[in-house]
Design an enzyme around this catalytic site. Structure first.
Site, PDB file in Angstrom:
ATOM      1  CE  LYS A  94      -3.702   4.471  -1.772  1.00  0.00           C
ATOM      2  NZ  LYS A  94      -4.771   4.930  -2.665  1.00  0.00           N
ATOM      3  CE1 TYR A 136      -4.176   1.819   0.592  1.00  0.00           C
ATOM      4  CE2 TYR A 136      -2.865   3.103   2.128  1.00  0.00           C
ATOM      5  CZ  TYR A 136      -4.022   2.934   1.392  1.00  0.00           C
ATOM      6  OH  TYR A 136      -5.018   3.887   1.444  1.00  0.00           O
TER       7      TYR A 136
END
Ligand code: NAD
Length: 260
Positions: free
Chosen positions: A159, A155
């Protein structure tokens, strides 16, 4: 706010994307919405928004883990509406585990949905925007696009990646009527975060309320969740004339999380 514009919102069947769909509909945008949903649910959402706001809403169930379906989502919206004024790359998924135990298939899935999908949709939407000299691209990144946390390797990598993609697209299109920005929310109480709170409550044998407080206390100094409506308002502002010269920005809305 400008009406009669066309916005594509990915992951609009839940949480932040759903909030943005409601806010953009209320502002008079016609919508192409995407995301997973129970049979009939997204179609019924589309109908409700159409009736409430006298706009057109098209639901397109593309699985954004598949590059071809990302492109098809954009082509479908262009065919249905004639153009795309706003593209919001919002769909996302999460998985939490130490790096050495992180399942490779979860890594691939998170990178595909949280990062590569935005590349594929942006790549497909840019030529039309460039031809018309007008467009707004908004990527829903995260505080995790700016700083890291343990157990979120995929993640955080995705991101940080989308923050980089945002800057490149902004630079390549600067002065061409197209802006590209990232919104970086801290914790927002959506199904994606509720699951992490529930897991934490179970693992640490505390109530869900306590786990929720611990969750915020650890990261978000304001002590309150960011509201979906406030993220939607920021996205709408980025589509306004006042935001014409905001591009390549990564805007935290995180209760001072990344100020630390
Ligand atoms: P959510 O789980 O409520 O909604 C996610 C949406 O993405 C759903 O509509 C889902 O159907 C869709 N989606 C997931 N996989 C998909 C796929 N393969 N193809 C098409 N659609 C897919 O999550 P949310 O909290 O609203 O998150 C939305 C975005 O905001 C994500 O990118 C997330 O990383 C980001 N974000 C969330 C928070 C938070 O605290 N909730 C914080 C920062 C950033």
């Amino acid at each position: 706010m400008s009406t009669n514009q066309i916005a594509v919102i990915t992951g609009a069947t839940s949480g932040i994307g759903l909030g943005m769909a409601r806010a953009f509909a209320a502002a008079g945008f016609h919508l192409a919405i995407n995301g997973f949903a129970a049979p009939g649910e997204a179609e019924s959402l589309a109908q409700t928004l159409e009736k409430e706001h006298r706009i057109r809403v098209r639901y397109q169930p593309a699985d954004l883990a598949d590059p071809q379906q990302c492109t098809a989502l954009i082509k479908d919206a262009e065919q249905q509406f004639g153009r795309i004024d706003v593209l919001i790359n919002n769909a996302g998924i999460q998985y939490v585990a130490p790096t050495e135990q992180f399942p490779p298939d979860r890594w691939d899935a998170i990178l595909a949905v949280c990062l590569s999908a935005a590349f594929h949709t942006t790549r497909a939407a840019l030529p039309g925007m460039q031809q018309r000299g007008q467009g707004r691209i908004i990527n829903i990144a995260s505080a995790h696009g700016l700083v890291a946390s343990i157990h979120k390797s995929a993640y955080v990598a995705a991101k940080h990646g989308i923050v980089g993609l945002t800057k490149v697209v902004a630079l390549e299109n600067a002065g061409r009527g197209i802006t590209c920005n990232a919104i970086c929310p801290g914790f927002v109480l959506t199904p994606l975060v509720q699951k992490q709170i529930d897991d934490r409550a179970a693992q640490t044998h505390v109530s869900v309320e306590q786990a929720s407080r611990d969750f915020l206390c650890e990261k978000q100094p304001s002590g309150v969740f960011t509201k979906v409506e406030d993220i939607a308002a920021l996205a709408l502002f980025l589509c306004s004339a006042a935001a014409t010269n905001i591009t390549g920005a990564c805007l935290p809305i995180d209760g001072a999380w990344t100020a630390q």
